[in-house]
Enzyme design. Structure first.
Site, PDB file in Angstrom:
ATOM      1  N   GLU A   1      -2.788 -69.269 -99.537  1.00 54.24           N
ATOM      2  CA  GLU A   1      -2.590 -68.551-100.797  1.00 54.24           C
ATOM      3  C   GLU A   1      -2.904 -67.086-100.524  1.00 54.24           C
ATOM      4  O   GLU A   1      -4.060 -66.723-100.285  1.00 54.24           O
ATOM      5  CB  GLU A   1      -3.478 -69.073-101.917  1.00 54.24           C
ATOM      6  CG  GLU A   1      -3.197 -68.346-103.241  1.00 54.24           C
ATOM      7  CD  GLU A   1      -4.217 -68.606-104.318  1.00 54.24           C
ATOM      8  OE1 GLU A   1      -4.801 -67.626-104.820  1.00 54.24           O
ATOM      9  OE2 GLU A   1      -4.437 -69.786-104.657  1.00 54.24           O
TER      10      GLU A   1
ATOM     11  N   CYS B   1      -6.642 -62.638-107.643  1.00 54.15           N
ATOM     12  CA  CYS B   1      -5.361 -62.917-106.982  1.00 54.15           C
ATOM     13  C   CYS B   1      -4.204 -62.872-107.975  1.00 54.15           C
ATOM     14  O   CYS B   1      -3.102 -62.442-107.621  1.00 54.15           O
ATOM     15  CB  CYS B   1      -5.405 -64.282-106.304  1.00 54.15           C
ATOM     16  SG  CYS B   1      -6.638 -64.411-105.001  1.00 54.15           S
TER      17      CYS B   1
END
Length: 468
Positions: A244, A278
């Site tokens: 990720e 994020c």
């Protein structure tokens, strides 16, 4: 000062290299953590300890592994205040917000403790004389490489999923939050056998050594550049890369929404955790019909947020954020508020709103990872969708709209792993998504992460011929 150690097998001690890293408090600039960097020999020893422990941990009953994870969750929960203080010292997150994210990490450990024992195989419809099934098993040794911006919650997700499915783990936390990772490992390690969890410390070279070692999975949350280097290393070793990585998440503001409410959502997405999430809002496309009042309200929101956010993790990141803002202004963007490096100590940067941004500016094209809300005005919802989709990233996206048809069109067409309608954050527990493009590969979190951490074997069993 926090003096951080590594863990190899059942032995805690300093890293074996001749390098020491010092972490500075991003609020004051004072040193708070010193860590002796792990050597290549330390990495190799940690991987060997994990490999040696793998067979025994894989044979451990799933219920026993789940009980160990529940006990670890209890330990992390009891130490939440201590962990929150470490996060505040090392990466600047206000203590209250840090406690919230640690609570999320505890919840994730408990979620995987519950899901682990039920993550089993299934039977297949074969002939009457045979048994056919699909059986799950651990992959083996998992390298877990985690970021600094949410160090406990992210680590709990990856560590919990790996451990409960019977894998052993070599854990490398970010070099910017080593004491937080060290304390987390201290809390988890007593609940598993020696070698099941090891900890190595250091920066890029240590991560590179770990990613290129004889592990079976490298699970990484962090930058796109590092993720691509890990994927290249895994292509050589045959390990699975679970990534990720970076994002430049768009927010679309449709013509029919309340501009003040939309500004509140945009501010939350852009400024929470000083923009160091994020899935922060990184670029905003607002319909021309509401652009004026939206921009005015967003600037007001930014000024309100200014007294509540913490510093960025360090001055290097702060300087990079400011460079993007400066370049945008030089290319024609207007600063509505913020945009200046404040005087005084610490890596602070004010919540900043930019208007008249264009897609060739770095603030819209690249990941900023700071409290910056760059806004572009569009003439239609279709234009907003097209511009939002035109990105090298594909982590998440948000759409604020009162139109169900626009909402349906958005979640179907936007090339992102997560699409949120009318809320920049939120979602049911257990959700999982595939990031796209430069944002990574593989499922992160949810029950599907257990699939990523396991291998499936097809088994066909027949009785031997009569008379044997």
């Amino acid at each position: 000062m926090n003096d951080v150690e590594q863990l190899i097998g059942d032995t805690w001690g300093p890293g074996g290299s001749d390098r020491t890293l010092t972490v500075l408090n991003p609020e004051t600039g004072d040193p708070v953590t010193a860590v002796k960097v792990s050597s290549e020999a330390d990495v190799a020893a940690a991987v060997k300890a994990a490999r040696d422990a793998a067979a025994g941990w894989a044979r451990t009953a799933p219920a026993a592994r789940a009980a160990a994870l529940h006990a670890a969750a209890d330990a992390v929960e009891a130490a939440a205040d201590e962990l929150a203080e470490l996060m505040n010292q090392e990466m600047g997150k206000p203590v209250g917000g840090a406690r919230d994210s640690i609570g999320a990490g505890v919840g994730t450990l408990r979620q995987y403790a519950e899901l682990g024992p039920t993550h089993r195989g299934r039977s297949l419809a074969g002939n009457d004389e045979a048994i056919d099934l699909m059986a799950y098993g651990p992959r083996g040794v998992v390298a877990v490489v985690t970021p600094w911006n949410d160090p406990v919650a992210v680590s709990c997700g990856l560590l919990g999923a790996a451990l409960v499915t019977g894998n052993t783990v070599v854990y490398k936390p970010s070099e910017r939050t080593p004491a937080t990772g060290w304390r987390l490992a201290q809390l988890l390690a007593p609940h598993v056998p020696a070698g099941v969890l090891s900890l190595v410390n250091g920066d890029g070279p240590v991560g590179a050594a770990l990613a290129s070692s004889e592990v079976d999975v490298v699970a990484h949350v962090g930058s796109t550049a590092t993720g691509r280097a890990i994927a290249a290393a895994c292509a050589t070793t045959g390990a699975k890369a679970l990534l990720e990585n970076g994002g430049s998440d768009p927010l679309i503001v449709d013509a029919d929404v309340d501009p003040r409410w939309a500004a509140e959502q945009a501010a939350l997405g852009s400024f929470a955790n000083s923009g160091q999430i994020c899935v922060s809002v990184e670029r905003i496309y607002v319909h021309r019909d509401v652009a004026g009042p939206f921009l005015e309200a967003l600037a007001e929101q930014a000024r309100t947020w200014a007294g509540d956010i913490g510093p960025l993790v360090d001055t290097r990141l702060r300087d990079g954020v400011h460079a993007q803002v400066t370049a945008a202004v030089e290319a024609g963007a207007r600063v509505l508020t913020g945009g200046e490096v404040p005087d005084g100590p610490g890596a602070y940067y004010p919540p900043t709103v930019l208007a008249d941004c264009t897609d060739d500016m770095a603030v819209l094209r690249e990941e900023t990872f700071g409290p910056v809300a760059p806004v572009a005005t569009v003439d239609s919802f279709g234009e907003a969708l097209a511009r939002a989709a035109d990105s090298p990233y594909g982590l998440a996206a948000t759409v604020l709209t009162g139109s169900m048809s626009h909402a349906q069109q958005a979640w179907r067409e936007l090339p992102a792993g997560t699409v949120k309608i009318n809320a920049v954050f939120g979602g049911a527990p257990g959700g999982a998504a595939h990031p796209r493009r430069g944002s990574g590969q593989g499922f992160g979190y949810g029950p599907e992460l257990l699939d990523e951490m396991t291998v499936t074997k097809a088994v066909h069993i027949e009785a031997p011929p009569a008379g044997w």
